[in-house]
Design a protein around this motif. Sequence first.
Motif, short mmCIF file in Angstrom:
data_model
loop_
_atom_site.label_atom_id
_atom_site.label_comp_id
_atom_site.label_asym_id
_atom_site.label_seq_id
_atom_site.Cartn_x
_atom_site.Cartn_y
_atom_site.Cartn_z
N GLY A 221 24.09 45.98 60.76
CA GLY A 221 25.31 46.52 61.13
C GLY A 221 27.09 46.60 60.28
N ILE A 222 27.02 44.71 61.06
CA ILE A 222 28.37 43.91 60.57
C ILE A 222 28.43 44.75 58.96
CG2 ILE A 222 29.65 42.09 60.30
CD1 ILE A 222 28.62 43.06 63.51
N THR A 223 27.75 44.30 58.43
CA THR A 223 28.26 44.58 56.62
C THR A 223 28.14 46.36 56.49
OG1 THR A 223 26.91 43.30 56.12
CG2 THR A 223 27.30 45.12 54.73
N VAL A 224 27.78 46.62 57.13
CA VAL A 224 28.35 48.78 56.74
C VAL A 224 29.36 49.08 57.25
CG1 VAL A 224 27.13 50.88 57.55
CG2 VAL A 224 25.77 49.10 56.83
N LEU A 225 29.51 48.47 59.02
CA LEU A 225 31.04 48.27 59.22
C LEU A 225 32.17 48.08 58.42
CD1 LEU A 225 33.14 47.62 61.73
CD2 LEU A 225 32.60 46.05 61.48
#
Length: 467
Positions: A221-225
Motif C-alpha cells: 500500500g505505501i509504495t502504491v500510494l
Amino acid sequence: MVKISISALAFLAVVAGVVLSAGAALAHASEQGFVLLLPTDVYIAAGGASVGLTVVLLALLPPGAAEALFRTVRLWPASAGFRHVTSCLTAGLLAFLVWRGFTGSRDPSVNPMPLFVWTVWWIGLVTLQGLVGPHWRWTNPWTGPAAVLARLTGARAPWRYPRRLGHWPAVGIFVAFAGFLLADPAPSDPARLAAYAGAYWYVALLGLVLFGPAWMVRAEGITVLMRIYARMAVLGRFRGRVAAGLPGWQVIRLKAPPLALAVFTLVLLGTGSFDGLNETFWWMGVLGVNPLEFPGRSAVIGQTLAGLVGCNLALIGAFAGCLWLGERLAGTRRPLREAFCLFAPSILPIALAYHVAHYLTALLVDGQYVLKALNDPLGNGASLLGLAEFYVTTGFFNTPGTVKLIWLTQAGVVVAGHVIAILLAHALALKDTPGTRRAVLGQAPLAAFMVAYTVFGLWLLASPRGL
C-alpha cells in the motif's frame, strides 16, 4: 496555441489573486484544538468563485488549450543508480527508529520514531513525492534488502503474484493504515508505533521475496500510494529522460489506471477529507460528544472507523454519479467503469492539495521537534547541529498577521489543486471524447462536483476543531 495557453495562465493567476487578496475576513482554525472563531465566508466564496470561473474559461477555450498547459521540457537522461544502496540505508534508518521507539523516551515530541514517521515521512516525504519528484525509487526501504537477499541466496521469487488481485490488496492496506492513523487510541506512542512499523516492514519484505516486484507495485500500500502521487510531480520520466512540466502532466501521458487503482485514488481524497472532518465541532455534534470535553479516541473508535469507510463510499458514489450523469448529457455510450478509470486521476491534485493544507500547521510545529531530534538523536545531550539553545515555538499562532498568512497559504493550495484538477479533467475529456461540445457537456457534472468540493475543503480548513 501558445498565445492561448499564456492567456489561460494569466487568467488563473488573476483568479488565484482573488483568493489571496480577498478582503478582511479574519478566521482560521488549525489542527490540535487551535481555534479562532472569526468569519471566513469571504475566502470560501472567493475560492469557490475562482474555481467556477476556471470552468467557464475552459468551456470557452478552443480544443487543445488545456492540454497545451501540460507540455513538458525534457531535461537529462533518467537513472536509478545506487537505488539499492540508498534503500538499504533507509532500511537501516528505520531499524534505528524502531530501536529508539522501544528504548527511547515515551514522549512522542522527543522520541524520533513518531517524529520521523508522522512528520518526516507522512507529511514531508509524501508531499515531496507529489510536488517535486519520485524519490521513492531511492528511499523505499524494501527493494535494497530484497536485492541483497536475492544476491546472497541466488533464489528467485517462488510464486507468481495473482493478476486477478490487481491493486485491491493495496487499497485494503491503505484503508487499514488510515484506520490506525485516525482511530487508534495512541498512534504516536513510540513503542506502539515501532511495533506496528517493524512488523509491517517484515511482512512487506516477505511479500516482495515471495512474489517479486509485482507485490511491491500492486499490493504494498505505501509504495502504491507513492507511485500514485508521483504522477502529480513536476519532475518525472518521459522517453528515457527526466522531464518537467505543470503538476499533472504525467496523468495526461499515462493510460487510464485499472479499476482498483482508480478506487485507490478516490480513497486518498476521501481519507484526507475525513481526516479533517472528524476533528470538527460538526462531527463531534454528530457523535453526540462535547468537543470541549472530548473523552478520548478510545471512546469513538467504532464511530471513527465507520465514518472513514462511509466517507469514502459516499465520495466514490458521488464521483461515479457525476460521471454517469455526464455521460448521459454528452450522449456517449462509454461504460461507467471506463469513465471512472479515465477521470479518477484528475482527483489527484485535490487529494494532494488537501494533504499539504491539512498538515501545514502540524509541520510548522512538529518540524521544530524533528530538528531537535536530529540535533540529539540518542537523547544523551548531544548537539550535532549546534542547536543547544533551540526552543520550540508556537508564537505564530498568536498573532492575526501570521494566522492570516497560514490560512491564505492553505486556502491557496486547496484552490490551486482544484484548478489543476479541472484542467486535467478537461484535457482528459477532450482527449477521449470526440467533439468539444460533447466533452464540455460530459464534464459539467464533474466540474460542478469539484467546485462544491472546493467550498467544502475551505470550510474544513476554517472549521473549529475539537481534537
